[in-house]
Design an enzyme around this catalytic site. Structure first.
Site, PDB file in Angstrom:
ATOM      1  N   GLU A 268       2.214   2.667 -10.470  1.00 37.00           N
ATOM      2  CA  GLU A 268       2.195   0.863 -10.263  1.00 37.00           C
ATOM      3  C   GLU A 268       0.872   0.690  -9.537  1.00 37.00           C
ATOM      4  O   GLU A 268       0.991  -0.062  -8.395  1.00 37.00           O
ATOM      5  CB  GLU A 268       3.456   0.697  -9.399  1.00 37.00           C
ATOM      6  CG  GLU A 268       4.695   0.976  -9.826  1.00 37.00           C
ATOM      7  CD  GLU A 268       5.987   0.757  -8.838  1.00 37.00           C
ATOM      8  OE1 GLU A 268       5.583   0.689  -7.586  1.00 37.00           O
ATOM      9  OE2 GLU A 268       6.952   0.915  -9.217  1.00 37.00           O
ATOM     10  N   CYS A 337     -10.330 -24.072  10.234  1.00 47.38           N
ATOM     11  CA  CYS A 337     -10.520 -24.355  12.052  1.00 47.38           C
ATOM     12  C   CYS A 337      -9.678 -23.336  12.434  1.00 47.38           C
ATOM     13  O   CYS A 337      -8.674 -23.488  12.976  1.00 47.38           O
ATOM     14  CB  CYS A 337      -9.881 -25.795  12.091  1.00 47.38           C
ATOM     15  SG  CYS A 337     -10.647 -27.094  11.295  1.00 47.38           S
TER      16      CYS A 337
HETATM   17  C1  LIG Z   1       1.761  -3.730  -3.716  1.00 47.44           C
HETATM   18  C2  LIG Z   1       2.621  -2.498  -4.444  1.00 47.44           C
HETATM   19  C3  LIG Z   1       1.985  -1.823  -5.502  1.00 47.44           C
HETATM   20  C4  LIG Z   1       0.748  -2.002  -5.638  1.00 47.44           C
HETATM   21  O1  LIG Z   1      -0.211  -1.330  -4.536  1.00 47.44           O
HETATM   22  P1  LIG Z   1      -1.850  -1.232  -4.407  1.00 47.44           P
HETATM   23  O2  LIG Z   1      -2.185  -0.656  -2.973  1.00 47.44           O
HETATM   24  O3  LIG Z   1      -2.424  -2.398  -5.017  1.00 47.44           O
HETATM   25  O4  LIG Z   1      -2.049  -0.290  -5.295  1.00 47.44           O
HETATM   26  C5  LIG Z   1       2.679  -0.957  -6.193  1.00 47.44           C
HETATM   27  N1  LIG Z   1       4.108  -1.001  -6.113  1.00 47.44           N
HETATM   28  C6  LIG Z   1       4.773  -1.669  -5.259  1.00 47.44           C
HETATM   29  C7  LIG Z   1       6.109  -1.569  -5.022  1.00 47.44           C
HETATM   30  C8  LIG Z   1       3.979  -2.533  -4.292  1.00 47.44           C
HETATM   31  O5  LIG Z   1       4.947  -3.218  -3.352  1.00 47.44           O
END
Ligand SMILES: *Cc1c(COP(=O)(O)O)cnc(C)c1O
Length: 420
Positions: A268, A337
């Site tokens: 992911e 600000c």
């Molecule tokens: C934020 C997140 C990602 C992506 O993270 P990166 O650091 O952008 O690769 C993947 N999976 C979950 C569950 C996340 O919360």
């Protein structure tokens, strides 16, 4: 080092066509990275990247991801709606649960998405909101600190996410009585790491645990979800993550622990996929010399929050002056600000004069998406630099009426004559 593949002409031309500030995204580079990731994991029969929508939630970008064969990782109703609108459904979507309204389980189930549970209590919520599917993913939190060799990569013991190992066993037993036959395991233990051994070590941990849970709980181990966390070099002296080496490292762990090759692999990635493919393009509008030299630009933390929020480094170049000596010391500031509204502090840069075009690098992930409206500042436009070399606005800049729109519930506010 950051992505310096595009010449200043690309930014200067964009700034001729659109008023600054804006985020510019590089379509070809996004495609290149999606393909490189796919190549690195091509050894795996069942691999898919689920781009983390929160990193860059623009439908034009999400459709590029779709064309490249990626799915989406969502964590809210709005992100699920966006995914569905862009044509993602079924096994192309993962919902990562995180203390969110339980109705979002129902929405994800209606879309046919994978469900990644964050806690034991999510089981009952899922049962009553959309129902328990035959295959469920569980997020693991090993506690303590996560180290590779002598290096601490993260501190899961302080993180709000996931099940303990004990809870995984208990959860799987409950899920089995509710009809679950297969499970996946997910963990996110390190953020923005360019160390190519992170995913291999993480997969070793999850594959080993999954194999033992499979045997002990009598459920089928379907996949590991290595989540996000692969980093990018924000600083010029930092190395690029070797994504091919990441894939090869995972392969070695996989072949050792799952020689029969039945377990799928999901990722992911957000930052790694699009971070280096975006720039915040802004113009110097002000110069001030007091105890330090300040350059004021027409963007502010509302357009890019990471420096103000995390003290994060974003490289800055000045169009037409890349080869000039960096012999001036500046704080580059926005107009909020708030004194932490600084894109750079004590940064060595070439001499900057009002009118210069500045490029803030690596804003393609967690950039525009984190924007906010403090001080009545409005979020900028997003421009796609297409694979054909043209420029397309994929989100307009906010207007005051966008900022006032949520006042429409109050007749008194409308009577003030604000354009809503
Ligand atoms: C934020 C997140 C990602 C992506 O993270 P990166 O650091 O952008 O690769 C993947 N999976 C979950 C569950 C996340 O919360």
């Amino acid at each position: 080092m950051p992505n310096f593949k595009r010449s200043d002409d690309v930014f200067l031309e964009a700034a001729k066509q659109f008023p600054t500030p804006f985020h510019l995204y590089d379509e070809q580079e996004i495609r290149n990275r999606a393909r490189a990731l796919k190549r690195a994991f091509s050894w795996c029969r069942d691999f898919r990247e689920y781009f983390a929508v929160k990193a860059l939630p623009n439908p034009a970008i999400l459709r590029i991801m779709k064309e490249e064969g990626c799915g989406l990782d969502c964590s809210s109703a709005t992100e699920l709606t966006l995914a569905a609108a862009c044509g993602f459904s079924g096994d192309e979507v993962i919902l990562s649960a995180n203390a969110m309204p339980p109705e979002e389980f129902r929405q994800a189930r209606e879309l046919g998405a994978w469900i990644n549970l964050d806690d034991l209590s999510d089981i009952e919520l899922l049962r009553t909101h959309g129902g328990i599917p035959e295959c469920v993913c569980l997020r693991f939190n090993p506690g303590g600190s996560f180290s590779i060799g002598n290096t601490i990569m993260g501190n899961p013991g302080e993180a709000k996410y996931g099940f303990t190992e004990q809870q995984l066993r208990e959860g799987l037993r409950t899920l089995k009585t509710l009809g679950v036959r297969r499970f996946g395991l997910h963990a996110f233990l390190s953020s923005n790491t360019t160390d190519a051994s992170y995913f291999p070590e993480l997969s070793r941990l999850l594959l080993t645990l999954g194999k033992s849970l499979e045997k002990e709980e009598g459920l089928n181990f379907a996949f590991v979800d290595l989540s996000g966390g692969i980093g990018i070099p924000y600083r010029p002296e930092e190395p690029e993550t070797d994504i091919q080496a990441v894939g090869e490292g995972v392969r070695r762990a996989y072949e050792e622990i799952c020689p029969e090759g039945q377990v799928g692999v999901k990722t992911e990635l957000g930052r790694w996929m699009t971070g280096p493919c975006g720039w915040l393009v802004t113009r110097a509008v002000h110069e001030k010399k007091i105890y330090r030299d300040y350059i004021g630009v027409d963007a502010c933390a509302a357009n890019l929050m990471r420096p103000a929020m995390y003290g994060a480094y974003h490289h800055i170049t000045v169009c037409g002056k890349r080869d000039w000596p960096a012999d001036h010391l500046y704080d580059v500031t926005g107009c909020l600000c708030e004194n932490n509204d600084k894109f750079a502090i004590n940064r060595e840069l070439p001499e900057i004069v009002p009118g210069d075009l500045l490029v803030i690098h690596d804003t393609g992930a967690h950039g525009h998406a984190m924007g906010y409206n403090y001080n009545g500042r409005l979020r900028s436009a997003e421009i796609l630099y297409t694979a054909e070399g043209t420029y397309r606005m994929i989100r307009r800049a906010e207007r005051p009426e966008d900022y006032f729109a949520t006042l429409d519930v109050d007749p008194a506010a409308e009577a003030l004559g604000l354009k809503i």
